[in-house]
Enzyme design. Structure first.
Site, PDB file in Angstrom:
ATOM      1  N   CYS A   1       3.330  -3.072   4.011  1.00  0.00           N
ATOM      2  CA  CYS A   1       2.434  -1.975   4.389  1.00  0.00           C
ATOM      3  C   CYS A   1       3.095  -1.268   5.568  1.00  0.00           C
ATOM      4  CB  CYS A   1       1.013  -2.450   4.673  1.00  0.00           C
ATOM      5  SG  CYS A   1       0.789  -3.503   6.125  1.00  0.00           S
TER       6      CYS A   1
ATOM      7  N   HIS B   1      10.826 -23.750   8.366  1.00  0.00           N
ATOM      8  CA  HIS B   1       9.836 -24.482   9.165  1.00  0.00           C
ATOM      9  C   HIS B   1       8.410 -24.354   8.626  1.00  0.00           C
ATOM     10  CE1 HIS B   1      12.358 -24.760  13.137  1.00  0.00           C
ATOM     11  NE2 HIS B   1      13.027 -25.156  12.077  1.00  0.00           N
TER      12      HIS B   1
ATOM     13  N   THR C   1       2.802  -1.731   8.775  1.00  0.00           N
ATOM     14  CA  THR C   1       3.246  -2.699   9.790  1.00  0.00           C
ATOM     15  C   THR C   1       3.560  -4.073   9.218  1.00  0.00           C
ATOM     16  OG1 THR C   1       0.975  -3.422  10.119  1.00  0.00           O
ATOM     17  CG2 THR C   1       1.761  -1.617  11.544  1.00  0.00           C
ATOM     18  N   GLY C   2       3.116  -4.361   8.025  1.00  0.00           N
ATOM     19  CA  GLY C   2       3.191  -5.713   7.447  1.00  0.00           C
ATOM     20  C   GLY C   2       2.024  -6.587   7.866  1.00  0.00           C
ATOM     21  N   ILE C   3       1.277  -6.128   8.848  1.00  0.00           N
ATOM     22  CA  ILE C   3       0.236  -6.978   9.427  1.00  0.00           C
ATOM     23  C   ILE C   3      -1.018  -7.018   8.553  1.00  0.00           C
ATOM     24  CG2 ILE C   3      -1.289  -7.294  11.409  1.00  0.00           C
ATOM     25  CD1 ILE C   3       0.964  -5.978  13.127  1.00  0.00           C
ATOM     26  N   GLY C   4      -1.523  -5.855   8.197  1.00  0.00           N
ATOM     27  CA  GLY C   4      -2.767  -5.829   7.421  1.00  0.00           C
ATOM     28  C   GLY C   4      -2.621  -6.516   6.083  1.00  0.00           C
TER      29      GLY C   4
ATOM     30  N   ARG D   1       9.632 -33.321   9.620  1.00  0.00           N
ATOM     31  CA  ARG D   1       8.505 -33.152  10.542  1.00  0.00           C
ATOM     32  C   ARG D   1       7.709 -31.889  10.235  1.00  0.00           C
ATOM     33  NH1 ARG D   1      12.995 -31.121  12.957  1.00  0.00           N
ATOM     34  NH2 ARG D   1      12.819 -29.282  14.281  1.00  0.00           N
ATOM     35  N   HIS D   2       8.358 -30.919   9.611  1.00  0.00           N
ATOM     36  CA  HIS D   2       7.661 -29.670   9.295  1.00  0.00           C
ATOM     37  C   HIS D   2       6.639 -29.857   8.169  1.00  0.00           C
ATOM     38  CE1 HIS D   2      10.387 -27.737  12.013  1.00  0.00           C
ATOM     39  NE2 HIS D   2      11.423 -28.189  11.329  1.00  0.00           N
TER      40      HIS D   2
ATOM     41  N   ASP E   1       0.867  -1.173   0.000  1.00  0.00           N
ATOM     42  CA  ASP E   1       0.000   0.000   0.000  1.00  0.00           C
ATOM     43  C   ASP E   1       0.909   1.230   0.000  1.00  0.00           C
ATOM     44  OD1 ASP E   1       0.895   0.263   2.607  1.00  0.00           O
ATOM     45  OD2 ASP E   1      -1.094   0.283   3.532  1.00  0.00           O
ATOM     46  N   HIS E   2       0.299   2.405   0.201  1.00  0.00           N
ATOM     47  CA  HIS E   2       1.073   3.654   0.175  1.00  0.00           C
ATOM     48  C   HIS E   2       2.132   3.675   1.261  1.00  0.00           C
ATOM     49  CE1 HIS E   2      -2.278   4.006   2.931  1.00  0.00           C
ATOM     50  NE2 HIS E   2      -1.604   4.942   3.590  1.00  0.00           N
TER      51      HIS E   2
END
Ligand code: RB5
Length: 146
Positions: free
Chosen positions: A67, A100, A69-72, A134-135, A8-9
């Site tokens: 973005c 992993h 925060t990278g979260i949205g 295992r991963h 995003d911006h």
């Protein structure tokens, strides 16, 4: 490798920087925008990157989302079936996200991470293979979640 990028911006400037790094590492950049710092909505770009990475999954394409925060943008990308998008804070998280979690999209927060830290994290993300073993069982469980 094809590397699909979107922001995003609030992530535009870091996306532009990371495009240069991706190209210098010999990968092909597919930029789905945004193309300026004019205000936009991160779900549009996270979903677009997620869809394109899945379209190119047979070729082993990866994605980069940025973005504030990278979260949205990461939440948006993870709505697309088959996407495993990981928000990372540095190189160790980037390596483990690949080794992993077999993450196929890396997410950054331009307002939270330094540019050199992001460079290092992205380079390691693109270089690190999935450990399997295992991963693989755990990632398969992720794929089955609805
Ligand atoms: C935009 O102001 C900001 O909310 C967005 O870039 C992101 O941080 C959301 O998760």
């Amino acid at each position: 490798m094809k590397v699909v990028v979107g922001s995003d911006h609030a992530g535009f400037l870091l996306k532009e920087r990371l495009k240069t790094l991706i190209g210098s590492l010999g990968h092909e950049v597919i930029d789905l925008g945004t193309h300026s710092t004019e205000s936009t909505d991160y779900p549009d770009y996270g979903a677009a990157v997620g869809r394109k990475v899945m379209e190119l999954a047979g070729e082993g394409a990866k994605g980069v989302c940025v973005c504030g925060t990278g979260i949205g943008i990461g939440i948006a990308a993870n709505k697309i079936s088959g996407v495993r998008a990981a928000v990372v804070s540095g190189a160790s998280a980037a390596r483990l996200a690949r080794a992993h979690n077999d993450a196929n999209i890396i997410c950054f927060g331009e307002r939270l991470i330094g540019p050199v830290v992001a460079d290092d994290a992205l380079k390691i993300f693109l270089e690190t293979p999935f450990d399997g073993g295992r991963h693989a069982r755990r990632v398969e469980k992720l794929n089955e979640l609805k």
